[in-house]
Scaffold this motif. Structure first.
Motif, short mmCIF file in Angstrom:
data_model
loop_
_atom_site.label_atom_id
_atom_site.label_comp_id
_atom_site.label_asym_id
_atom_site.label_seq_id
_atom_site.Cartn_x
_atom_site.Cartn_y
_atom_site.Cartn_z
N VAL A 1 6.49 -18.23 -3.27
CA VAL A 1 5.21 -18.87 -2.97
C VAL A 1 4.20 -18.61 -4.08
O VAL A 1 3.50 -19.51 -4.52
CB VAL A 1 4.65 -18.36 -1.62
CG1 VAL A 1 3.29 -18.94 -1.33
CG2 VAL A 1 5.63 -18.70 -0.50
N ASP A 2 4.12 -17.37 -4.51
CA ASP A 2 3.17 -17.01 -5.56
C ASP A 2 3.59 -15.71 -6.22
O ASP A 2 4.56 -15.08 -5.81
CB ASP A 2 1.73 -16.92 -5.02
CG ASP A 2 1.59 -15.92 -3.88
OD1 ASP A 2 2.52 -15.13 -3.63
OD2 ASP A 2 0.53 -15.92 -3.24
N THR A 3 2.87 -15.35 -7.26
CA THR A 3 3.12 -14.10 -7.97
C THR A 3 1.78 -13.44 -8.27
O THR A 3 0.74 -14.11 -8.33
CB THR A 3 3.86 -14.33 -9.30
OG1 THR A 3 3.01 -15.07 -10.18
CG2 THR A 3 5.17 -15.07 -9.09
N LYS A 4 1.83 -12.14 -8.47
CA LYS A 4 0.65 -11.38 -8.88
C LYS A 4 1.12 -10.22 -9.75
O LYS A 4 2.19 -9.66 -9.51
CB LYS A 4 -0.09 -10.81 -7.68
CG LYS A 4 -0.72 -11.86 -6.80
CD LYS A 4 -1.45 -11.22 -5.64
CE LYS A 4 -2.06 -12.33 -4.82
NZ LYS A 4 -1.77 -12.28 -3.44
N VAL A 5 0.32 -9.84 -10.72
CA VAL A 5 0.57 -8.60 -11.44
C VAL A 5 -0.18 -7.53 -10.67
O VAL A 5 -1.38 -7.63 -10.43
CB VAL A 5 0.10 -8.69 -12.91
CG1 VAL A 5 0.24 -7.33 -13.59
CG2 VAL A 5 0.91 -9.75 -13.65
N VAL A 6 0.57 -6.51 -10.24
CA VAL A 6 0.03 -5.48 -9.35
C VAL A 6 0.29 -4.10 -9.94
O VAL A 6 1.18 -3.92 -10.78
CB VAL A 6 0.63 -5.61 -7.93
CG1 VAL A 6 0.19 -6.92 -7.27
CG2 VAL A 6 2.14 -5.52 -7.95
N PHE A 7 -0.47 -3.12 -9.44
CA PHE A 7 -0.38 -1.78 -9.98
C PHE A 7 -0.01 -0.72 -8.94
O PHE A 7 0.22 0.42 -9.30
CB PHE A 7 -1.72 -1.40 -10.63
CG PHE A 7 -2.12 -2.37 -11.70
CD1 PHE A 7 -1.61 -2.26 -12.97
CD2 PHE A 7 -2.98 -3.42 -11.42
CE1 PHE A 7 -1.95 -3.17 -13.96
CE2 PHE A 7 -3.34 -4.34 -12.40
CZ PHE A 7 -2.82 -4.21 -13.68
N LEU B 1 5.22 -7.31 -11.85
CA LEU B 1 5.12 -8.71 -11.47
C LEU B 1 5.73 -8.82 -10.07
O LEU B 1 6.94 -8.69 -9.91
CB LEU B 1 5.87 -9.62 -12.45
CG LEU B 1 5.93 -11.10 -12.06
CD1 LEU B 1 4.53 -11.71 -12.00
CD2 LEU B 1 6.84 -11.86 -12.99
N ALA B 2 4.87 -9.00 -9.06
CA ALA B 2 5.33 -9.13 -7.68
C ALA B 2 5.55 -10.61 -7.39
O ALA B 2 4.64 -11.42 -7.52
CB ALA B 2 4.30 -8.55 -6.72
#
Length: 158
Positions: free
Chosen positions: A4-10, A19-20
């Motif tokens: 559905v989407d991606t996010k760079v997370v910490f 990269l989630a």
């Protein structure tokens, strides 16, 4: 399999810039899930072409995390193998609602794995009462060993 989407997370993988990739079609359907929109089978196809594009457009990441994918663990395993083959320095992670035993075939291809369904009364990974577990996978000559990193999600007060 679709994402559905991606996010760079910490925070999802301690000590990594991750990269989630949020994968749809989740069959687990945990009551109280913070990502309940991932139950529906929606989004774009996640394959080697799209995965390469996602990785290449997110310079500076150190890990790729598949957030879901419980409907087809063997596909998650294949994607993790592809990442290792094409990006040797990049780590892989899988956030699964499955039990550790149910995720067993995927573990040899991962550097990290979160297992267990979300159960509201026990809370998420940052609660001492959580039923979920987050492991670092150490690959050694005597096989894979799991190191429990769950406590790393709890806030530390100095």
């Amino acid at each position: 399999m679709k994402y559905v989407d991606t996010k760079v997370v910490f925070r999802e993988v301690p000590e990594e810039v991750t990269l989630a990739i949020n994968i749809s079609g989740c069959p687990v359907r945990c009551p109280g899930c913070h990502s309940s929109y991932l139950v529906r089978d929606v989004g774009e196809i996640l394959d080697a072409v799209s995965l390469k594009s996602l990785i290449d457009s997110n310079k500076g990441i150190s890990c790729v995390s598949f957030m879901g994918g419980d409907a087809d663990p063997s596909y998650i395993r294949d994607l993790a193998v592809w990442v290792r083959s094409n990006y040797p320095g990049l780590k892989t992670s899988w956030y699964s609602g499955r039990s550790l035993e149910q995720a067993g075939d995927v573990i040899p291809e991962l550097d990290f794995i979160k297992v267990g369904p979300f159960i509201d009364e026990f809370g998420p990974l940052d609660k001492e009462t959580t039923n979920q577990r987050f492991y670092r996978v150490r690959h050694g000559s005597r096989g894979d060993e799991l190191e429990d990193w769950t406590a790393r999600f709890r806030k530390r007060v100095f």
